[in-house]
Design a protein around this motif. Structure first.
Motif, PDB file in Angstrom:
ATOM      1  N   PHE A  54      36.511  55.573  33.163  1.00  0.00           N
ATOM      2  CA  PHE A  54      35.048  55.947  32.641  1.00  0.00           C
ATOM      3  C   PHE A  54      34.626  54.740  31.835  1.00  0.00           C
ATOM      4  N   LYS A  55      35.662  54.248  30.959  1.00  0.00           N
ATOM      5  CA  LYS A  55      35.268  53.060  30.053  1.00  0.00           C
ATOM      6  C   LYS A  55      34.919  51.905  30.840  1.00  0.00           C
ATOM      7  N   ILE A  56      35.688  51.535  31.856  1.00  0.00           N
ATOM      8  CA  ILE A  56      35.393  50.536  32.652  1.00  0.00           C
ATOM      9  C   ILE A  56      34.104  50.667  33.414  1.00  0.00           C
ATOM     10  N   TRP A  57      33.757  51.741  33.811  1.00  0.00           N
ATOM     11  CA  TRP A  57      32.524  52.231  34.621  1.00  0.00           C
ATOM     12  C   TRP A  57      31.661  51.988  33.745  1.00  0.00           C
ATOM     13  N   ASP A  58      31.695  52.342  32.324  1.00  0.00           N
ATOM     14  CA  ASP A  58      30.628  52.234  31.370  1.00  0.00           C
ATOM     15  C   ASP A  58      30.199  50.767  31.365  1.00  0.00           C
ATOM     16  N   MET A  59      31.045  49.829  31.242  1.00  0.00           N
ATOM     17  CA  MET A  59      31.173  48.581  30.985  1.00  0.00           C
ATOM     18  C   MET A  59      30.321  47.982  32.338  1.00  0.00           C
ATOM     19  N   PHE A  60      30.781  48.346  33.366  1.00  0.00           N
ATOM     20  CA  PHE A  60      30.225  47.956  34.630  1.00  0.00           C
ATOM     21  C   PHE A  60      28.831  48.228  34.534  1.00  0.00           C
ATOM     22  N   PHE A  61      28.286  49.520  34.290  1.00  0.00           N
ATOM     23  CA  PHE A  61      26.974  49.881  34.267  1.00  0.00           C
ATOM     24  C   PHE A  61      26.047  49.017  33.302  1.00  0.00           C
ATOM     25  N   MET A  62      26.682  48.759  32.091  1.00  0.00           N
ATOM     26  CA  MET A  62      25.964  48.032  30.940  1.00  0.00           C
ATOM     27  C   MET A  62      26.053  46.464  31.476  1.00  0.00           C
ATOM     28  N   LYS A  63      26.941  45.836  31.839  1.00  0.00           N
ATOM     29  CA  LYS A  63      27.231  44.430  32.021  1.00  0.00           C
ATOM     30  C   LYS A  63      26.966  44.083  33.618  1.00  0.00           C
ATOM     31  N   GLY A  64      26.863  45.060  34.549  1.00  0.00           N
ATOM     32  CA  GLY A  64      26.910  44.785  35.677  1.00  0.00           C
ATOM     33  C   GLY A  64      28.376  44.098  36.623  1.00  0.00           C
ATOM     34  N   TRP A  65      28.398  43.220  37.505  1.00  0.00           N
ATOM     35  CA  TRP A  65      29.520  42.668  38.268  1.00  0.00           C
ATOM     36  C   TRP A  65      30.006  41.833  37.554  1.00  0.00           C
ATOM     37  N   LYS A  66      29.418  41.305  36.582  1.00  0.00           N
ATOM     38  CA  LYS A  66      29.891  40.010  35.712  1.00  0.00           C
ATOM     39  C   LYS A  66      31.342  40.633  34.876  1.00  0.00           C
ATOM     40  N   PHE A  67      31.016  41.940  34.474  1.00  0.00           N
ATOM     41  CA  PHE A  67      32.275  42.627  33.755  1.00  0.00           C
ATOM     42  C   PHE A  67      33.262  42.664  34.934  1.00  0.00           C
ATOM     43  N   ILE A  68      33.242  43.040  35.922  1.00  0.00           N
ATOM     44  CA  ILE A  68      34.089  43.444  36.980  1.00  0.00           C
ATOM     45  C   ILE A  68      35.085  41.874  37.336  1.00  0.00           C
ATOM     46  N   PHE A  69      34.216  40.772  37.132  1.00  0.00           N
ATOM     47  CA  PHE A  69      34.931  39.754  37.467  1.00  0.00           C
ATOM     48  C   PHE A  69      35.799  39.409  36.203  1.00  0.00           C
ATOM     49  N   GLN A  70      35.195  39.552  34.988  1.00  0.00           N
ATOM     50  CA  GLN A  70      35.792  39.434  33.741  1.00  0.00           C
ATOM     51  C   GLN A  70      37.022  40.222  33.621  1.00  0.00           C
ATOM     52  N   LEU A  71      37.020  41.552  33.995  1.00  0.00           N
ATOM     53  CA  LEU A  71      38.198  42.454  34.178  1.00  0.00           C
ATOM     54  C   LEU A  71      39.341  41.823  35.003  1.00  0.00           C
ATOM     55  N   SER A  72      38.553  41.406  36.241  1.00  0.00           N
ATOM     56  CA  SER A  72      39.733  41.006  37.329  1.00  0.00           C
ATOM     57  C   SER A  72      40.378  39.830  37.094  1.00  0.00           C
ATOM     58  N   LEU A  73      39.699  38.822  35.867  1.00  0.00           N
ATOM     59  CA  LEU A  73      40.287  37.591  35.432  1.00  0.00           C
ATOM     60  C   LEU A  73      41.391  38.159  34.493  1.00  0.00           C
ATOM     61  N   SER A  74      41.161  38.829  33.719  1.00  0.00           N
ATOM     62  CA  SER A  74      42.089  39.455  32.678  1.00  0.00           C
ATOM     63  C   SER A  74      43.310  40.169  33.312  1.00  0.00           C
ATOM     64  N   PHE A  75      43.133  40.736  34.400  1.00  0.00           N
ATOM     65  CA  PHE A  75      44.284  41.606  34.692  1.00  0.00           C
ATOM     66  C   PHE A  75      45.285  40.337  35.835  1.00  0.00           C
ATOM     67  N   ILE A  76      44.446  39.513  36.547  1.00  0.00           N
ATOM     68  CA  ILE A  76      45.063  38.417  37.310  1.00  0.00           C
ATOM     69  C   ILE A  76      46.005  37.431  36.083  1.00  0.00           C
ATOM     70  N   LYS A  77      45.478  37.228  34.816  1.00  0.00           N
ATOM     71  CA  LYS A  77      45.959  36.626  33.879  1.00  0.00           C
ATOM     72  C   LYS A  77      47.281  37.435  33.334  1.00  0.00           C
ATOM     73  N   ARG A  78      46.963  38.538  33.197  1.00  0.00           N
ATOM     74  CA  ARG A  78      48.233  39.477  32.771  1.00  0.00           C
ATOM     75  C   ARG A  78      49.337  39.449  33.896  1.00  0.00           C
ATOM     76  N   MET A  79      48.936  39.670  34.912  1.00  0.00           N
ATOM     77  CA  MET A  79      49.819  39.893  36.080  1.00  0.00           C
ATOM     78  C   MET A  79      50.859  38.497  36.419  1.00  0.00           C
ATOM     79  N   TYR A  80      50.161  37.229  35.974  1.00  0.00           N
ATOM     80  CA  TYR A  80      50.779  35.887  36.397  1.00  0.00           C
ATOM     81  C   TYR A  80      51.855  35.987  35.361  1.00  0.00           C
ATOM     82  N   LYS A  81      52.090  36.605  34.283  1.00  0.00           N
ATOM     83  CA  LYS A  81      53.351  36.643  33.426  1.00  0.00           C
ATOM     84  C   LYS A  81      54.448  37.463  33.931  1.00  0.00           C
ATOM     85  N   THR A  82      54.035  38.429  34.693  1.00  0.00           N
ATOM     86  CA  THR A  82      54.879  39.350  35.201  1.00  0.00           C
ATOM     87  C   THR A  82      55.686  38.387  36.522  1.00  0.00           C
ATOM     88  N   LEU A  83      54.545  38.060  37.215  1.00  0.00           N
ATOM     89  CA  LEU A  83      54.991  37.164  38.561  1.00  0.00           C
ATOM     90  C   LEU A  83      55.947  36.026  38.309  1.00  0.00           C
TER      91      LEU A  83
END
Length: 124
Positions: A54-83
């Motif tokens: 719900f917090k993610i969706w709240d941010m999506f409704f406030m900021k739009g697709w821009k936030f989904i891209f930002q969140l995706s970048l953040s997750f990918i960056k974090r994933m990379y350390k594990t990879l």
């Protein structure tokens, strides 16, 4: 969807060049693990943590697709350390299960959102 995945690839190329190189060297495409993120706005991977979702969706409704891209970048960056710590044979499974198994949204949801907002994503 295809356009959004292409835009994310360009953002990864620009913001996370070391990750982009890793994916290219190992023939990994962004859409392999992000299609579900975009089609379900992360609900596929965060089904059991509704408050975080719900917090993610709240941010999506406030900021739009821009936030989904930002969140995706953040997750990918974090994933990379594990990879970097696993064998190449394990990479596909990590990419598909990372959000479900490795991210503790209950403890980190505010930090996750703040890290996502650090990525500069514009409409150009």
């Amino acid at each position: 969807l295809k356009l959004s995945l292409y835009q994310l690839k360009v953002l990864v190329d620009n913001h996370l060049p070391e990750v982009s190189n890793f994916f290219n060297m190992n023939d990994i495409t962004i859409d392999y693990f992000t299609v579900e993120w975009f089609m379900t706005l992360f609900s596929y991977d965060i089904t059991d943590r509704t408050q975080s979702l719900f917090k993610i969706w709240d941010m999506f409704f406030m900021k739009g697709w821009k936030f989904i891209f930002q969140l995706s970048l953040s997750f990918i960056k974090r994933m990379y350390k594990t990879l970097l710590t696993v064998s190449i044979d394990e990479v596909p499974m990590i990419l598909k299960t990372f959000l479900k198994e490795k991210v503790n949204f209950l403890k980190e949801d505010q930090k996750i959102i703040m890290n996502a907002l650090k990525f500069k994503v514009t409409n150009r």
